[in-house]
Design a protein around this motif. Structure first.
Motif, PDB file in Angstrom:
ATOM      1  N   VAL A 187     -12.396 -30.646  -8.183  1.00 51.26           N
ATOM      2  CA  VAL A 187     -11.840 -29.681  -6.823  1.00 51.26           C
ATOM      3  C   VAL A 187     -11.907 -27.688  -6.283  1.00 51.26           C
ATOM      4  N   VAL A 188     -11.442 -26.985  -7.713  1.00 50.03           N
ATOM      5  CA  VAL A 188     -12.010 -25.575  -8.775  1.00 50.03           C
ATOM      6  C   VAL A 188     -13.256 -26.413  -7.566  1.00 50.03           C
ATOM      7  N   VAL A 189     -14.475 -25.798  -8.465  1.00 50.30           N
ATOM      8  CA  VAL A 189     -15.765 -26.015  -8.555  1.00 50.30           C
ATOM      9  C   VAL A 189     -15.760 -26.298  -6.277  1.00 50.30           C
ATOM     10  N   GLU A 190     -15.467 -27.298  -5.956  1.00 48.28           N
ATOM     11  CA  GLU A 190     -15.377 -27.777  -4.198  1.00 48.28           C
ATOM     12  C   GLU A 190     -15.162 -26.204  -3.700  1.00 48.28           C
ATOM     13  N   LEU A 191     -13.543 -26.109  -4.035  1.00 52.02           N
ATOM     14  CA  LEU A 191     -12.688 -24.750  -3.411  1.00 52.02           C
ATOM     15  C   LEU A 191     -13.554 -23.400  -4.201  1.00 52.02           C
ATOM     16  N   LEU A 192     -14.265 -23.495  -4.956  1.00 51.55           N
ATOM     17  CA  LEU A 192     -15.399 -22.674  -5.165  1.00 51.55           C
ATOM     18  C   LEU A 192     -16.747 -22.644  -3.933  1.00 51.55           C
ATOM     19  N   ALA A 193     -17.495 -23.564  -3.554  1.00 49.39           N
ATOM     20  CA  ALA A 193     -18.698 -23.220  -3.338  1.00 49.39           C
ATOM     21  C   ALA A 193     -18.441 -23.617  -1.707  1.00 49.39           C
ATOM     22  N   ARG A 194     -16.838 -22.861  -0.885  1.00 52.79           N
ATOM     23  CA  ARG A 194     -16.460 -22.521  -0.221  1.00 52.79           C
ATOM     24  C   ARG A 194     -17.011 -21.063   0.266  1.00 52.79           C
ATOM     25  N   PRO A 195     -17.737 -21.245   1.765  1.00 58.99           N
ATOM     26  CA  PRO A 195     -17.820 -19.677   1.957  1.00 58.99           C
ATOM     27  C   PRO A 195     -16.669 -18.178   2.278  1.00 58.99           C
ATOM     28  N   GLY A 196     -17.348 -17.737   1.330  1.00 65.92           N
ATOM     29  CA  GLY A 196     -16.431 -16.425   1.086  1.00 65.92           C
ATOM     30  C   GLY A 196     -15.409 -16.310   0.196  1.00 65.92           C
ATOM     31  N   ALA A 197     -15.054 -17.747  -0.843  1.00 61.54           N
ATOM     32  CA  ALA A 197     -14.339 -17.787  -2.127  1.00 61.54           C
ATOM     33  C   ALA A 197     -14.817 -17.244  -3.364  1.00 61.54           C
ATOM     34  N   SER A 198     -13.964 -17.160  -3.758  1.00 59.85           N
ATOM     35  CA  SER A 198     -14.167 -15.783  -5.042  1.00 59.85           C
ATOM     36  C   SER A 198     -13.414 -17.011  -5.992  1.00 59.85           C
ATOM     37  N   LEU A 199     -13.007 -16.451  -6.575  1.00 59.14           N
ATOM     38  CA  LEU A 199     -12.288 -16.430  -8.112  1.00 59.14           C
ATOM     39  C   LEU A 199     -10.482 -15.965  -8.037  1.00 59.14           C
ATOM     40  N   ARG A 200     -10.970 -14.784  -7.209  1.00 63.41           N
ATOM     41  CA  ARG A 200      -9.209 -14.420  -6.432  1.00 63.41           C
ATOM     42  C   ARG A 200      -8.983 -15.157  -5.854  1.00 63.41           C
ATOM     43  N   THR A 201     -10.053 -15.494  -5.106  1.00 66.08           N
ATOM     44  CA  THR A 201      -9.031 -16.529  -3.565  1.00 66.08           C
ATOM     45  C   THR A 201      -9.583 -17.992  -3.969  1.00 66.08           C
ATOM     46  N   VAL A 202      -8.858 -18.411  -4.418  1.00 66.76           N
ATOM     47  CA  VAL A 202      -8.788 -19.822  -5.068  1.00 66.76           C
ATOM     48  C   VAL A 202      -7.812 -19.648  -6.081  1.00 66.76           C
ATOM     49  N   GLY A 203      -7.961 -18.805  -6.669  1.00 64.41           N
ATOM     50  CA  GLY A 203      -6.572 -18.353  -7.963  1.00 64.41           C
ATOM     51  C   GLY A 203      -5.614 -18.445  -6.953  1.00 64.41           C
ATOM     52  N   ALA A 204      -5.581 -17.387  -5.962  1.00 59.43           N
ATOM     53  CA  ALA A 204      -4.355 -16.839  -4.842  1.00 59.43           C
ATOM     54  C   ALA A 204      -3.648 -18.886  -3.948  1.00 59.43           C
ATOM     55  N   ASP A 205      -5.303 -19.573  -3.860  1.00 55.15           N
ATOM     56  CA  ASP A 205      -4.371 -20.947  -2.808  1.00 55.15           C
ATOM     57  C   ASP A 205      -3.808 -21.705  -4.310  1.00 55.15           C
ATOM     58  N   LEU A 206      -4.544 -21.454  -5.602  1.00 55.18           N
ATOM     59  CA  LEU A 206      -4.044 -22.412  -6.238  1.00 55.18           C
ATOM     60  C   LEU A 206      -2.518 -21.693  -7.012  1.00 55.18           C
ATOM     61  N   GLU A 207      -2.305 -20.383  -6.794  1.00 52.03           N
ATOM     62  CA  GLU A 207      -1.120 -19.620  -7.490  1.00 52.03           C
ATOM     63  C   GLU A 207      -1.623 -20.074  -9.026  1.00 52.03           C
ATOM     64  N   LEU A 208      -2.815 -19.852  -9.126  1.00 55.24           N
ATOM     65  CA  LEU A 208      -2.980 -19.558 -10.526  1.00 55.24           C
ATOM     66  C   LEU A 208      -4.320 -17.983 -10.938  1.00 55.24           C
ATOM     67  N   HIS A 209      -3.855 -17.781 -11.907  1.00 60.35           N
ATOM     68  CA  HIS A 209      -4.608 -16.099 -12.005  1.00 60.35           C
ATOM     69  C   HIS A 209      -5.961 -16.499 -12.373  1.00 60.35           C
ATOM     70  N   TRP A 210      -7.002 -15.436 -11.368  1.00 59.21           N
ATOM     71  CA  TRP A 210      -8.233 -15.622 -11.678  1.00 59.21           C
ATOM     72  C   TRP A 210      -9.272 -16.002 -12.418  1.00 59.21           C
ATOM     73  N   THR A 211      -8.749 -15.868 -13.729  1.00 58.63           N
ATOM     74  CA  THR A 211      -9.187 -15.843 -15.273  1.00 58.63           C
ATOM     75  C   THR A 211      -8.867 -17.142 -15.672  1.00 58.63           C
ATOM     76  N   THR A 212      -7.856 -17.985 -15.032  1.00 59.03           N
ATOM     77  CA  THR A 212      -7.076 -19.169 -15.162  1.00 59.03           C
ATOM     78  C   THR A 212      -9.058 -20.097 -14.834  1.00 59.03           C
ATOM     79  N   VAL A 213      -9.130 -19.825 -13.199  1.00 55.69           N
ATOM     80  CA  VAL A 213      -9.533 -20.231 -12.099  1.00 55.69           C
ATOM     81  C   VAL A 213     -10.713 -20.310 -12.734  1.00 55.69           C
ATOM     82  N   ARG A 214     -11.482 -19.240 -13.698  1.00 50.10           N
ATOM     83  CA  ARG A 214     -12.782 -19.342 -13.854  1.00 50.10           C
ATOM     84  C   ARG A 214     -13.020 -19.753 -14.757  1.00 50.10           C
ATOM     85  N   SER A 215     -11.697 -20.245 -16.242  1.00 50.19           N
ATOM     86  CA  SER A 215     -11.938 -21.042 -17.413  1.00 50.19           C
ATOM     87  C   SER A 215     -11.420 -22.896 -16.950  1.00 50.19           C
ATOM     88  N   ILE A 216     -10.891 -22.749 -15.627  1.00 47.37           N
ATOM     89  CA  ILE A 216     -11.109 -24.429 -15.677  1.00 47.37           C
ATOM     90  C   ILE A 216     -12.599 -24.906 -15.633  1.00 47.37           C
TER      91      ILE A 216
END
Length: 76
Positions: free
Chosen positions: A34-63
């Motif tokens: 799901v994280v990879v799918e969310l990051l593939a969205r146009p304009g998505a970044s580690l920070r925007t996905v992190g905000a969506d999932l209420e996770l720190h962007w470094t956690t999103v990167r780790s996942i």
């Protein structure tokens, strides 16, 4: 988890714990997908996905990195 601790037979408790751990691994794999799918969205970044999932962007990167490494290992 408390239910696992209440199982008195150690063999039954260990078997039940194994099932829970297997389910957790499966959930971790799904979350990686799901994280990879969310990051593939146009304009998505580690920070925007992190905000969506209420996770720190470094956690999103780790996942993401863990999921991608696992895919590479399975592709060999």
């Amino acid at each position: 988890m408390a239910a696992l601790e209440r199982i008195t037979d150690p063999v039954a408790r260990a078997r039940a714990m194994t099932l829970v751990l297997d389910q957790q691994r499966h959930l971790a794999e799904l979350r990686g997908e799901v994280v990879v799918e969310l990051l593939a969205r146009p304009g998505a970044s580690l920070r925007t996905v992190g905000a969506d999932l209420e996770l720190h962007w470094t956690t999103v990167r780790s996942i993401r990195d863990s999921h991608l490494r696992k895919q590479i290992r399975e592709g060999d």
